[in-house]
Write an enzyme that holds these catalytic residues in place. Structure first.
Site, mmCIF file in Angstrom:
data_model
loop_
_atom_site.group_PDB
_atom_site.id
_atom_site.type_symbol
_atom_site.label_atom_id
_atom_site.label_comp_id
_atom_site.label_asym_id
_atom_site.label_seq_id
_atom_site.Cartn_x
_atom_site.Cartn_y
_atom_site.Cartn_z
ATOM 1 N N CYS A 41 41.161 44.581 43.406
ATOM 2 C CA CYS A 41 41.507 43.260 43.919
ATOM 3 C C CYS A 41 42.632 42.594 43.149
ATOM 4 C CB CYS A 41 40.264 42.380 43.940
ATOM 5 S SG CYS A 41 39.006 42.932 45.118
ATOM 6 N N GLU A 58 41.596 47.698 50.059
ATOM 7 C CA GLU A 58 40.452 47.113 50.764
ATOM 8 C C GLU A 58 40.867 46.122 51.837
ATOM 9 O OE1 GLU A 58 37.163 45.311 48.619
ATOM 10 O OE2 GLU A 58 36.506 47.258 47.925
#
Length: 664
Positions: free
Chosen positions: A249, A387
């Site tokens: 992330c 993601e």
């Protein structure tokens, strides 16, 4: 009536005996080589979460060494006496520094003190390199008293090591000295006093300090801007085939301004700009407002570490999007889907190939060479996006793929199926990656034991005509027990037999996250835990290591005479041939609580050796795992078994993972 009861009892007894004597034969076809096992099959994934970089793998011991943390530029520091913050320093991207000036009184000291990352870990008789960029503005030399201190002691002195460092240049200059610790301590501090040249007092002088640094001299491979040796050694010992970095992330960031930008992480370490770490504020139950990225561990260091541990580098770059979890459908939070807006992001991809693989006569290849590595890193893989899901991602990815295919068709491109392991977004992700002809698709699944028990055949029916699979982030945990424990690790081992059996479609797998500081974790489970002086390799680490060190070169068809039903405990097995070591390697996992008699039959093997080596990981103590205080609670144990012709008749204890190696 009595006869009936006798017959019924006999039938029940026979049934019980039959169940007890169930045939647990593992048949391995030794003469039928299957798919090649890729060298990248088992690897590691690094993300700067849980203080994995600064305060962890990156060996720097000073927090906020350039006074760039914000909004408080003194985070990590205590200041006393006459200290002023300035912002016109010698490094354009790190302009802040401190000025230590006379307190105006001979008995009133001026100085600064750094707390490190949850303290500073020092080892007795170990050497530490203190360095600082400094100047004396008026040209009058001063002394710095550089001290290791222990504020927890009841002794007469807080300082237990002290060195006098003379600062005598009117221009900015790097000063350094090696200091030896005379004790082992995990939570020391670094203190620096301004001192008069003659009286060693706080009554005179003025000095500017920037980039205050402290490293152990004994870093991984001895690099001055190096990695913490025990943590890097743990990676090397695993023998990973691929190293994915830097996230995760942090690649996306919460906002565009704090996304990871690799070009800011190369060049002189003093001039790499600070970046906010998106994990500092993500979890309010584990909140760390002083968690930043110094970029001291940057892309050059990642590539170098990959090379040194023997892994293929696999960088992940931003696709023009921030974290969707934190922004969802906010179109304004993403780069506009136009060629002009995406050009800087696409250029980052193209320039990274040049940095990693280009000649020294190219712009970015020259940067690499100047940093100490003229030889190319030979990067083969690039992941674009992390993601991400939905049309936002699919539309942005297209121009990246087009540009990369045109300029660098030799690079294998990796797309993502999003954060789900199945479902609508997962299916749409795979469909889009097939349409865009990605080489691999990155799947992520942090799931409970029940999910793993129901997914032991996950890849058996995958489409063999499209992209290959990269299981880029996965870990198992129990419901209500989202932490490391042996019970979850044994199911990871069982699940990995399916990765191995399907090596024709699954070509990479990396457990995640990799590191966690015991005082600074935010996410678990994690593969390696550490404090300031020690580390612990979890049972999950040893599962990964046992596969990585025994991956072989070719899959062998393997069948259980009584396959374990979906969703249930039982036996799981896979096998490979290693042409380099001339070994048949069979992996057997028993997820039940009870010992199982097993016959491993090596079909087609006419001349077998007398014995086979074994390596056993015992995970029967369900809630147990290794910790920094008990690092060897669960470790693989060597052994051997005898062969009866081409068969191994053995017993696999409950919740055990055993590797059998038959060397020809």
């Amino acid at each position: 009536m009595k006869i009936h009861h006798l017959l019924l009892g006999a039938a029940l007894l026979a049934s019980g005996l039959s169940a007890t004597a169930q045939d647990n034969t593992v048949t391995v076809q030794t003469k039928k080589l299957g798919a090649a096992v890729q060298p990248t099959m088992y690897g590691v994934f690094f993300e700067d979460i849980n203080y994995a970089a600064d305060g962890g793998l990156y060996a720097e011991l000073v927090k906020n060494r350039s006074f760039e943390f914000y909004p408080d530029h003194y985070m990590g520091w205590k200041v006393f006496g006459n200290v002023a913050l300035k912002n016109d320093g010698p490094f354009e991207k790190n302009p802040h520094y401190v000025r230590l000036s006379s307190s105006g009184h001979s008995d009133k000291w001026t100085g600064i003190q750094n707390e490190g990352f949850f303290g500073i870990g020092l080892k007795k008789n170990a050497d530490y390199r203190f360095s600082v960029w400094a100047r004396v503005p008026d040209g009058t030399p001063v002394n710095l008293l550089v001290q290791f201190i222990d504020q927890s002691t009841d002794g007469e002195r807080q300082q237990f090591v002290e060195h006098v460092l003379k600062i005598d240049s009117k221009e900015w200059k790097k000063y350094q000295v090696v200091m030896k610790s005379n004790r082992t301590i995990d939570k020391a501090n670094l203190r620096i006093f301004l001192a008069d040249m003659n009286k060693r007092s706080g009554g005179a002088g003025e000095v500017d300090l920037e980039h205050v640094s402290l490293f152990p001299t004994d870093t991984w491979m001895g690099h001055e801007n190096g990695m913490r040796k025990d943590l890097a050694q743990a990676l090397y010992d695993m023998k990973p085939g691929v190293f994915r970095f830097p996230g995760g992330c942090i690649v996306e960031g919460t906002e565009m301004g704090d996304r990871y930008q690799w070009k800011n992480t190369v060049g002189p370490v003093e001039n790499r700009p600070l970046n906010k770490n998106r994990w500092e504020y993500t979890f309010n139950h584990r909140f760390f407002p002083d968690y930043f990225q110094s970029y001291g561990l940057g892309f050059y260091e990642y590539f170098l570490l990959s090379e040194e541990v023997g892994a293929e580098p696999l960088p992940v770059l931003n696709v023009g999007m921030v974290c969707q979890y934190q922004n969802w459908d906010k179109e304004s939070a993403h780069a506009a889907c136009t060629a002009e807006a995406l050009k800087p992001f696409i250029d980052d991809c193209l320039d990274l190939v040049e940095f990693a693989n280009g000649g020294t006569d190219t712009k970015w290849g020259k940067v690499r060479a100047e940093m100490g590595h003229p030889k190319p890193f030979n990067m083969k893989f690039l992941a674009i996006g992390n993601e991400q899901w939905g049309e936002f991602y699919f539309e942005r990815l297209k121009p990246f793929v087009e540009a990369m295919r045109k300029a660098h068709p030799e690079i294998q491109l990796i797309g993502t199926s999003g954060p789900d392991s199945e479902g609508k977004n997962f299916d749409l992700g795979w469909k889009a990656m097939k349409e865009q002809k990605a080489d691999l698709v990155d799947e992520h699944f942090y799931r409970p034991i029940d999910w793993f028990k129901n997914s032991m055949n996950r890849y058996d029916n995958y489409d063999r005509t499209g992209p290959k699979v990269f299981a880029g982030e996965y870990a198992c945990h129990d419901r209500g027990k989202k932490w490391n424990h042996a019970g979850a690790s044994i199911y990871e081992a069982a699940f990995m037999t399916n990765l191995e059996k399907n090596a024709d479609i699954v070509q990479m797998a990396t457990y995640a996250p990799l590191f966690a500081h015991v005082d600074g974790w935010q996410w678990r489970p994690d593969m390696i835990w550490f404090d300031n002086l020690r580390c612990a390799k979890t049972a999950s680490y040893y599962v990964q290591q046992m596969y990585a060190m025994n991956k072989g070169t070719h899959v062998l068809a393997t069948a259980l005479s009584t396959p374990t039903p979906k969703g249930e405990d039982g036996l799981f097995a896979s096998a490979v041939w290693d042409k380099n070591t001339q070994e048949y390697i069979v992996k057997v996992i028993n997820t039940t609580d009870k010992a199982q008699s097993v016959c491993i039959r090596l079909e087609g093997l006419k001349k077998a050796p007398a014995t086979a080596q074994t390596l056993t990981l015992n995970c029967s103590d369900y809630d147990l795992d290794n910790t920094v205080n008990q690092p060897n609670a669960i470790v693989p144990v060597d052994g051997f078994v005898t062969l009866d012709g081409n068969a191994i008749n053995t017993t696999v204890d409950g919740k055990n993972f055993v590797v059998y190696k038959v060397k020809m």
